[in-house]
Design a protein around this motif. Structure first.
Motif, mmCIF file in Angstrom:
data_model
loop_
_atom_site.group_PDB
_atom_site.id
_atom_site.type_symbol
_atom_site.label_atom_id
_atom_site.label_comp_id
_atom_site.label_asym_id
_atom_site.label_seq_id
_atom_site.Cartn_x
_atom_site.Cartn_y
_atom_site.Cartn_z
ATOM 1 N N LYS A 294 -67.034 95.470 -53.111
ATOM 2 C CA LYS A 294 -67.804 96.393 -53.953
ATOM 3 C C LYS A 294 -67.948 97.746 -53.258
ATOM 4 N N ILE A 295 -68.222 97.712 -51.958
ATOM 5 C CA ILE A 295 -68.361 98.957 -51.206
ATOM 6 C C ILE A 295 -67.071 99.765 -51.257
ATOM 7 N N ALA A 296 -65.926 99.082 -51.248
ATOM 8 C CA ALA A 296 -64.637 99.779 -51.282
ATOM 9 C C ALA A 296 -64.529 100.705 -52.488
ATOM 10 N N PRO A 382 -74.376 103.053 -60.603
ATOM 11 C CA PRO A 382 -74.764 101.814 -59.932
ATOM 12 C C PRO A 382 -74.598 101.923 -58.412
ATOM 13 N N TRP A 383 -75.347 101.103 -57.687
ATOM 14 C CA TRP A 383 -75.268 101.073 -56.235
ATOM 15 C C TRP A 383 -75.571 99.676 -55.733
ATOM 16 N N VAL A 384 -75.202 99.420 -54.486
ATOM 17 C CA VAL A 384 -75.501 98.137 -53.845
ATOM 18 C C VAL A 384 -76.156 98.407 -52.501
ATOM 19 N N VAL A 385 -77.037 97.511 -52.112
ATOM 20 C CA VAL A 385 -77.653 97.584 -50.788
ATOM 21 C C VAL A 385 -76.639 97.101 -49.761
ATOM 22 N N ALA A 386 -76.496 97.856 -48.691
ATOM 23 C CA ALA A 386 -75.473 97.535 -47.692
ATOM 24 C C ALA A 386 -76.107 97.432 -46.313
ATOM 25 N N PRO A 387 -76.647 96.274 -45.968
ATOM 26 C CA PRO A 387 -77.289 96.138 -44.657
ATOM 27 C C PRO A 387 -76.272 96.061 -43.531
ATOM 28 N N MET A 641 -73.243 104.044 -53.441
ATOM 29 C CA MET A 641 -72.843 104.101 -54.846
ATOM 30 C C MET A 641 -71.467 103.461 -55.020
ATOM 31 N N VAL A 642 -71.345 102.614 -56.027
ATOM 32 C CA VAL A 642 -70.117 101.862 -56.256
ATOM 33 C C VAL A 642 -69.754 101.931 -57.734
#
Length: 997
Positions: A294-296, A382-387, A641-642
């Motif tokens: 997803k980060i890609a 949209p976005w994802v949390v990336a720890p 952001m993804v």
């Protein structure tokens, strides 16, 4: 000359050749060559010197020279070309200045004899003009592996690349250059693959290794280096228009560095290019996508985000879509697809329908077009949390502790059945309504910025429980009996905080649900405990925030802080529920044995939090506290952001590119002129990505091979690496380009294998020394008769300075850093006080991270990146420059001055106390080789002059050595140190130092 589909070679018959030579006397011009190729020898001349006045957009004198038919028809004075006879062609007359007319091109230097000779020979050959539109253009035909040509000097050949290059050189009557010396070769390949200079130890080790595999061992080390991925990521940052901020007004920061780090990791892992492509364009659409996949997709979320107050969301959303099409088409297809946004492409076979069908692949992203929120970070869905790894471990630990605390509470509640006893009596006293007194306010309390107003604890926060001193004497609270609940009320004051308070009184403990709205940010406390905190910029509206709390018996103090960034502020409040909440009551009315799992959980959670005996509540409270800690940690984590397809939309062709003028509806399709999508490929971004790397796609492999060649030689086979359409520069070695494209694809898209093939070739290993003959014959090295020589980009020049001086912090990845910048560089962004735009310069090791990690503000790029991309649009061709800004920066910027000081200290402490030895070591650390005697004479002369100057002014030496934050060894004599430091700075600015030889 090797044959192929790109080159049209027509040998002039002997009579025609003699006629051309005899014509020289008539015109007084140069002799024509025996044969020319229109695409290679003539068309670039017409583009560079003629099309500006006689092209499609401008036809002075009625003459067009970009079309054969128009050229033969001619303009006001008649046909420009007489086919087969350059002596009678007006074009030749005008280029030579014959017939009493001004010599063309008017206002510019005339063409050289060789250039005019090429045009004349082309006319005498019949003025052939190959048709290159549609599928017939070479780039739109699937590459086929050509045969490796046979050459005479086969001993020079190390791999098939050399056969293609040497065949062309032999046809041209040229010889390749000898191999570069070992030190130059080592410095070249080390800079190319890692962006860092070789260390003295690495140089010595390579020179001492006399085995045939010495160079291969160097390559093994470089390809395994973690710095390899850092170097290879740089072109992708330019292509993706990567920045650490949005751009536009207020220029909010983002967390896209997570995607940057993903690229570095993918490069180091040698991820096959087809997977690299699919994950960046559609990783979220893969089956059970991982967080990394997803980060890609952040590649296509590195665009500008316009947060200006007057921005129209739908307009900005379409601007983002246009940008996404351009970035994808340029990066993978080297196609100017953007030309078809408003009309059919003028030169390439792409229609407006193709453009919007391509755009349909990207039109399902759940985005509004403008970033919400306020303060420092402004990101858009949209976005994802990336720890990070350590954060992920903390999250896992907190989750385990939460479950353990809940288990304890659950065990205490079940033995005996405390919940069952409570449920029997709960419905009887379910409703209780607190008494609320009038609102009171104090403020506004002003601050320097929105951030400061939000963070500062003003006097009302100092004592938030109900006491007499809280409301009288120190603070002048104003009563607002006119304010009614359930309505939005206006507040005044920019970059300020206004506090509101009231009491809520009840005869027993009772749960309540409170609703709030605010313009802009808000904080809420009940009895001194914070229950709401949201740093946003918005207009006040109902139900923007909520808090579910339990009031204690007696008086409860409610304190609200409204922080307004600009304009008119406001707030909203409503007591939505009191007593047992409605959803809990509804669940209670259903017998326990008949409740759904969700209802049972609702009742259980409410009982444990509000109605259980103290030991149970304490255990559950521990779980609640840990949950808040977990939520706070997750809120502070990067949110990258993804891409997502969670918002399906219809896509329409936009008439003249206007989003307010939709035309026919289109569906996701690839351009009709190119091969169709693979059978079974989905009609979404995943299918598009699979099409890009399919065997039938004629462009992707060629485009990427061309860019790899550009990385290692300074320019690609096709100079216009962003455009392989019909208006591109023709490839210098078309057969080699196709051979490598097929090899790359059939090797499994192995990037490191492709690069190893290139850097082990004899072509790559040639000396870059330029002979007078080749300066005249091939000044741009298009024939590859020597090694490539070009200026290093500014990002690498800074890295070279840090590495050679010993200052470099080699840490990989992480948040961007803020190295030295001129004072006040961001001041122009502070058009309001909504946030602080003071440049937060890093300290300690962060000052010396690689340039890759420098914070890149899109509106104000790093000042010492003098040739850097603006990062507002996709750029795939580097800007190799010798601008005066380079010397201005490298002779004065704090980074280079400090590096000179550190390098001087290093060689003074590590080398014997002899000026020649010290200067030689400093020169070697920067340039790789040891200086020759003539070099040393110049360096010694520079040192002597510096010593004379600083001995006459010791205070100037002290002042010079104060540049930079790194500590200096004060045991070293200041005059000596400053003199050596000034010479080291000069070494960094030598042509040899700034050039990749």
């Amino acid at each position: 000359m090797p044959t192929g589909q790109y080159r049209i070679v027509t040998l002039i018959a002997a009579p025609l050749l003699w006629a051309a030579l005899l014509a020289v006397g008539a015109h007084g011009g140069p002799p024509a060559p025996a044969s020319v190729d229109f695409a290679i020898d003539v068309e670039p001349l017409l583009k560079a010197h003629c099309f500006q006045c006689h092209g499609a957009d401008r036809t002075q004198g009625g003459l067009r020279l970009d079309n054969r038919a128009a050229m033969l028809q001619g303009g006001a004075t008649g046909p420009a070309v007489v086919v087969g006879n350059s002596s009678k062609s007006l074009l030749t007359d005008r280029l030579l200045g014959q017939g009493g007319k001004p010599r063309m091109p008017l206002g510019f230097s005339p063409l050289t004899d060789r250039q005019i000779g090429a045009i004349r020979a082309w006319i005498d050959q019949g003025a052939p003009w190959p048709e290159r539109s549609g599928r017939s253009h070479w780039a739109y035909m699937k590459p086929v592996r050509p045969k490796i040509p046979k050459v005479k000097s086969s001993l020079w050949v190390r791999n098939p690349i050399d056969s293609f290059v040497l065949a062309r050189l032999e046809w041209e009557g040229l010889r390749p250059s000898p191999e570069a010396d070992r030190v130059t070769l080592l410095r070249r390949v080390t800079l190319d693959l890692t962006g860092l200079p070789p260390t003295p130890h690495e140089i010595d080790e390579f020179l001492a290794d006399k085995s045939p595999q010495a160079y291969e061992r160097v390559l093994d080390r470089l390809f395994a280096s973690p710095h390899y991925g850092e170097r290879m990521a740089l072109p992708w940052l330019d292509a993706a228009r990567y920045a650490d901020s949005n751009g536009f007004q207020q220029d909010g920061d983002t967390y896209q560095y997570i995607w940057r780090d993903w690229v570095v990791k993918a490069m180091n892992a040698n991820m096959p290019f087809d997977q690299f492509t699919i994950q960046q364009l559609a990783g979220d659409l893969l089956p059970n996508p991982t967080l990394d996949q997803k980060i890609a997709t952040g590649f296509n979320r590195c665009h500008l985000l316009n947060g200006e107050g007057g921005a129209i969301p739908e307009e900005q959303r379409n601007v983002i879509l246009f940008d996404r099409v351009d970035v994808t088409a340029t990066t993978w297809l080297a196609t100017t697809m953007a030309c078809a946004q408003c009309h059919n492409h003028k030169y390439d076979p792409f229609t407006q329908h193709d453009y919007y069908s391509f755009m349909a692949f990207f039109n399902n992203v759940p985005e509004s077009g403008t970033p919400p929120g306020g303060g420092q970070y402004r990101i858009a869905d949209p976005w994802v949390v990336a720890p990070a790894d350590e954060d992920a471990a903390k999250i896992q630990d907190l989750q385990a502790r939460i479950e353990a605390a809940k288990a304890v509470a659950d065990q205490l509640a079940r033995s005996p059945d405390l919940q069952g006893a409570w449920e029997e009596n709960a419905l009887q006293g379910a409703v209780a309504t607190p008494t609320l007194d009038s609102w009171q306010s104090v403020g506004p309390f002003t601050a320097d910025s929105f951030d400061a107003a939000y963070d500062t604890a003003f006097p009302p926060e100092h004592e938030m429980d109900l006491t007499k001193s809280y409301l009288d004497g120190k603070l002048k609270w104003k009563v607002h009996s006119e304010w009614t609940d359930g309505a939005v009320h206006q507040l005044d004051g920019e970059n300020s905080a206004i506090y509101l308070t009231r009491t809520l009184q009840t005869d027993r403990a009772v749960p309540v649900s409170l609703s709030f709205g605010s313009d802009d940010a808000i904080k809420v406390w009940v009895n001194g405990v914070q229950v709401v905190a949201d740093k946003v910029t918005r207009s006040a509206a109902p139900d923007q925030e909520s808090a579910a709390i339990t009031l204690r018996p007696g008086k409860n103090r409610l304190l609200v802080k409204i922080i307004n960034g600009g304009g008119i502020g406001g707030f909203y409040f409503k007591l939505r529920e009191s007593g047992i909440p409605g959803n809990v009551l509804a669940a209670l009315k259903t017998p326990a044995v008949s409740r759904s799992a969700a209802d049972s959980s609702t009742v259980r959670e409410y009982f444990l939090a509000n109605a259980a005996p103290p030991p149970v509540k304490e255990a559950f409270s521990r779980a609640t506290t840990l949950q808040k800690e977990l939520a706070a940690l997750q809120m502070a984590l990067p949110k990258v952001m993804v891409m997502s397809d969670d918002r399906p939309r219809k896509t329409h062709l936009l008439i003249r590119g206007n989003y307010e003028m939709p035309g026919e509806e289109v569906t996701p399709l690839t351009p009709a002129n190119l091969p169709a999508m693979p059978t079974g490929a989905p009609a979404n971004r995943l299918g598009l990505a699979q099409w890009l790397v399919s065997a039938d796609n004629p462009l992707t492999a060629r485009v990427q091979v061309n860019r790899q060649w550009q990385l290692l030689f300074g320019r690609g086979f096709v100079k216009t690496s962003e455009n392989m359409g019909t208006q591109c520069d023709p490839p210098t070695h078309p057969e080699l380009l196709d051979w490598l494209a097929v090899e790359f694809r059939e090797s499994g898209w192995d990037v490191k294998r492709l690069q190893r093939l290139i850097v082990t070739s004899a072509t790559y290993r040639q000396s870059s020394k330029l002979s007078p003959q080749m300066r005249l014959r091939d000044p741009d090295n298009r024939l590859l008769a020597r090694g490539a020589r070009f200026r290093l980009p500014s990002l690498l020049l800074r890295d070279v300075a840090l590495a050679s001086s010993g200052l470099l912090n080699p840490k990989l990845g992480g948040r961007p850093v803020y190295p030295y910048q001129p004072k006040g560089i961001w001041d122009g962004l502070a058009i309001t006080n909504e946030r602080d735009f003071t440049y937060p310069q890093s300290t300690g090791p962060d000052l010396y991270r690689r340039s890759l990690y420098t914070f890149w503000r899109r509106t104000v790029a790093p000042s010492n990146m003098f040739d850097g991309s603006t990062r507002t649009t996709c750029r795939v061709r580097p800007s190799i420059t010798s601008t005066p800004l380079q010397a201005l920066t490298m002779l004065n910027d704090e980074t280079w001055v400090e590096a000179g000081r550190a390098l001087a200290e290093r060689v003074m402490k590590e080398t014997r106390p002899d000026p020649s030895a010290r200067l030689s070591e400093a020169f070697r650390r920067v340039c790789g080789r040891r200086p020759a005697q003539e070099d040393l004479k110049v360096l010694r002369r520079s040192l002597d002059r510096a010593l004379t100057a600083y001995r006459a002014d010791p205070k100037a030496a002290e002042a010079y050595l104060k540049t930079g934050e790194s500590p200096r060894d004060t045991a070293i004599d200041a005059v000596q140190h400053a003199a050596y430091a000034s010479v080291c700075l000069a070494i960094y600015n030598l042509d040899e130092a700034v050039t990749r030889e």
